[in-house]
Design a protein around this motif. Structure first.
Motif, mmCIF file in Angstrom:
data_model
loop_
_atom_site.group_PDB
_atom_site.id
_atom_site.type_symbol
_atom_site.label_atom_id
_atom_site.label_comp_id
_atom_site.label_asym_id
_atom_site.label_seq_id
_atom_site.Cartn_x
_atom_site.Cartn_y
_atom_site.Cartn_z
ATOM 1 N N CYS A 67 16.179 55.731 18.023
ATOM 2 C CA CYS A 67 17.140 56.835 17.990
ATOM 3 C C CYS A 67 16.824 57.850 19.093
ATOM 4 C CB CYS A 67 17.108 57.487 16.613
ATOM 5 S SG CYS A 67 18.408 58.683 16.359
ATOM 6 N N VAL A 68 15.559 58.209 19.217
ATOM 7 C CA VAL A 68 15.140 59.140 20.265
ATOM 8 C C VAL A 68 15.456 58.559 21.637
ATOM 9 C CG1 VAL A 68 13.109 60.176 21.371
ATOM 10 C CG2 VAL A 68 13.368 60.283 18.883
ATOM 11 N N ASN A 69 15.162 57.300 21.833
ATOM 12 C CA ASN A 69 15.413 56.635 23.110
ATOM 13 C C ASN A 69 16.908 56.663 23.456
ATOM 14 O OD1 ASN A 69 14.428 55.276 25.390
ATOM 15 N ND2 ASN A 69 14.788 53.272 24.471
ATOM 16 N N ALA A 70 17.742 56.346 22.478
ATOM 17 C CA ALA A 70 19.187 56.313 22.720
ATOM 18 C C ALA A 70 19.724 57.702 23.070
ATOM 19 C CB ALA A 70 19.906 55.762 21.490
ATOM 20 N N TYR B 225 9.559 53.099 24.758
ATOM 21 C CA TYR B 225 10.161 53.558 23.496
ATOM 22 C C TYR B 225 10.895 52.419 22.799
ATOM 23 C CZ TYR B 225 9.287 58.572 23.644
ATOM 24 O OH TYR B 225 8.698 59.804 23.608
ATOM 25 N N PHE B 226 11.597 51.593 23.558
ATOM 26 C CA PHE B 226 12.317 50.467 22.967
ATOM 27 C C PHE B 226 11.349 49.502 22.292
ATOM 28 C CE2 PHE B 226 13.973 46.117 23.396
ATOM 29 C CZ PHE B 226 15.053 46.226 22.539
ATOM 30 N N HIS B 227 10.303 49.130 22.976
ATOM 31 C CA HIS B 227 9.335 48.183 22.408
ATOM 32 C C HIS B 227 8.574 48.801 21.237
ATOM 33 C CE1 HIS B 227 9.770 44.861 25.266
ATOM 34 N NE2 HIS B 227 10.056 45.821 26.140
ATOM 35 N N ALA B 228 8.260 50.079 21.300
ATOM 36 C CA ALA B 228 7.562 50.751 20.197
ATOM 37 C C ALA B 228 8.430 50.782 18.936
ATOM 38 C CB ALA B 228 7.157 52.164 20.592
ATOM 39 N N GLY B 229 9.744 50.774 19.094
ATOM 40 C CA GLY B 229 10.647 50.747 17.944
ATOM 41 C C GLY B 229 10.496 49.493 17.103
ATOM 42 N N CYS C 58 21.791 50.285 18.944
ATOM 43 C CA CYS C 58 22.143 49.229 17.979
ATOM 44 C C CYS C 58 21.034 49.038 16.950
ATOM 45 C CB CYS C 58 22.418 47.919 18.702
ATOM 46 S SG CYS C 58 23.932 47.932 19.662
ATOM 47 N N GLY C 59 19.792 49.002 17.400
ATOM 48 C CA GLY C 59 18.667 48.853 16.475
ATOM 49 C C GLY C 59 18.571 50.009 15.496
ATOM 50 N N ALA C 60 18.746 51.235 15.989
ATOM 51 C CA ALA C 60 18.703 52.405 15.109
ATOM 52 C C ALA C 60 19.849 52.354 14.103
ATOM 53 C CB ALA C 60 18.765 53.686 15.931
ATOM 54 N N LEU C 61 21.032 51.971 14.554
ATOM 55 C CA LEU C 61 22.185 51.881 13.657
ATOM 56 C C LEU C 61 21.963 50.826 12.571
ATOM 57 C CD1 LEU C 61 25.045 52.922 13.086
ATOM 58 C CD2 LEU C 61 25.889 51.093 14.560
ATOM 59 N N ILE C 62 21.424 49.681 12.945
ATOM 60 C CA ILE C 62 21.127 48.633 11.959
ATOM 61 C C ILE C 62 20.129 49.142 10.924
ATOM 62 C CG2 ILE C 62 19.981 46.385 11.672
ATOM 63 C CD1 ILE C 62 21.354 45.585 14.360
ATOM 64 N N TRP C 63 19.073 49.831 11.373
ATOM 65 C CA TRP C 63 18.092 50.388 10.441
ATOM 66 C C TRP C 63 18.720 51.426 9.518
ATOM 67 C CZ3 TRP C 63 13.311 49.712 8.570
ATOM 68 C CH2 TRP C 63 12.522 48.743 9.175
ATOM 69 N N ILE C 64 19.571 52.278 10.052
ATOM 70 C CA ILE C 64 20.207 53.310 9.223
ATOM 71 C C ILE C 64 21.092 52.665 8.168
ATOM 72 C CG2 ILE C 64 21.946 55.155 9.287
ATOM 73 C CD1 ILE C 64 20.703 55.963 12.024
ATOM 74 N N VAL C 65 21.894 51.675 8.554
ATOM 75 C CA VAL C 65 22.758 50.980 7.598
ATOM 76 C C VAL C 65 21.913 50.271 6.541
ATOM 77 C CG1 VAL C 65 24.385 49.050 7.355
ATOM 78 C CG2 VAL C 65 24.712 50.755 9.156
ATOM 79 N N ALA C 66 20.846 49.596 6.959
ATOM 80 C CA ALA C 66 19.978 48.900 6.004
ATOM 81 C C ALA C 66 19.312 49.877 5.041
ATOM 82 C CB ALA C 66 18.921 48.082 6.752
ATOM 83 N N VAL D 37 19.030 51.514 26.304
ATOM 84 C CA VAL D 37 19.694 52.558 25.520
ATOM 85 C C VAL D 37 20.653 51.924 24.511
ATOM 86 C CG1 VAL D 37 21.367 54.452 25.659
ATOM 87 C CG2 VAL D 37 19.422 54.403 27.204
ATOM 88 N N VAL D 38 21.449 50.970 24.965
ATOM 89 C CA VAL D 38 22.403 50.310 24.071
ATOM 90 C C VAL D 38 21.667 49.535 22.979
ATOM 91 C CG1 VAL D 38 24.171 48.494 23.961
ATOM 92 C CG2 VAL D 38 24.249 50.207 25.773
ATOM 93 N N LEU D 39 20.636 48.789 23.345
ATOM 94 C CA LEU D 39 19.870 48.046 22.342
ATOM 95 C C LEU D 39 19.164 48.978 21.366
ATOM 96 C CD1 LEU D 39 18.347 45.183 24.544
ATOM 97 C CD2 LEU D 39 20.186 45.006 22.849
ATOM 98 N N SER D 40 18.658 50.099 21.848
ATOM 99 C CA SER D 40 18.004 51.078 20.971
ATOM 100 C C SER D 40 19.004 51.675 19.994
ATOM 101 C CB SER D 40 17.358 52.188 21.797
ATOM 102 O OG SER D 40 16.293 51.693 22.566
#
Length: 110
Positions: free
Chosen positions: A40-43, A27-31, A71-79, A66-69
């Protein structure tokens, strides 16, 4: 019947720890394929597994994903929210370029 079988197969409590790690990593790599909702689902899905279950060997790696997922989801949401706000507030100023980016061209502002 097959839906119930699929749901039972995705129950994390019945999966082996190495399979949980594999799924979390997948899931992390697919993101990274412009699918941030998978982060987001992974986290959400693995957060209990990473932080609240008794320690086991693969848990440290799952926690990292989980933490990296998250963070990545949060960055995408903010962007995404930033882009929406900028585009909506400056669309009229950008003229034809903004019109080409729009699916629906609002009326009322020349």
């Amino acid at each position: 019947m097959s839906l119930n079988k699929s749901i039972k197969e995705m129950d994390l409590t019945k999966m082996k720890n190495d399979k949980k790690l594999y799924l979390c990593r997948w899931y992390f790599h697919a993101g990274f394929l412009i699918l941030p909702f998978l982060w987001c689902v992974n986290a959400v899905w693995f957060s209990a597994e990473a932080f609240w279950k008794p320690p086991y060997e693969e848990q440290k790696q799952i926690k990292k994903y989980v933490v990296l997922s998250a963070c990545g989801a949060l960055i995408w949401i903010v962007a995404l929210i930033s882009w929406i706000v900028v585009f909506q507030t400056h669309r009229a100023e950008w003229g034809a370029a903004a019109d080409r980016m729009s699916f629906i061209i609002p009326t009322g502002i020349p």
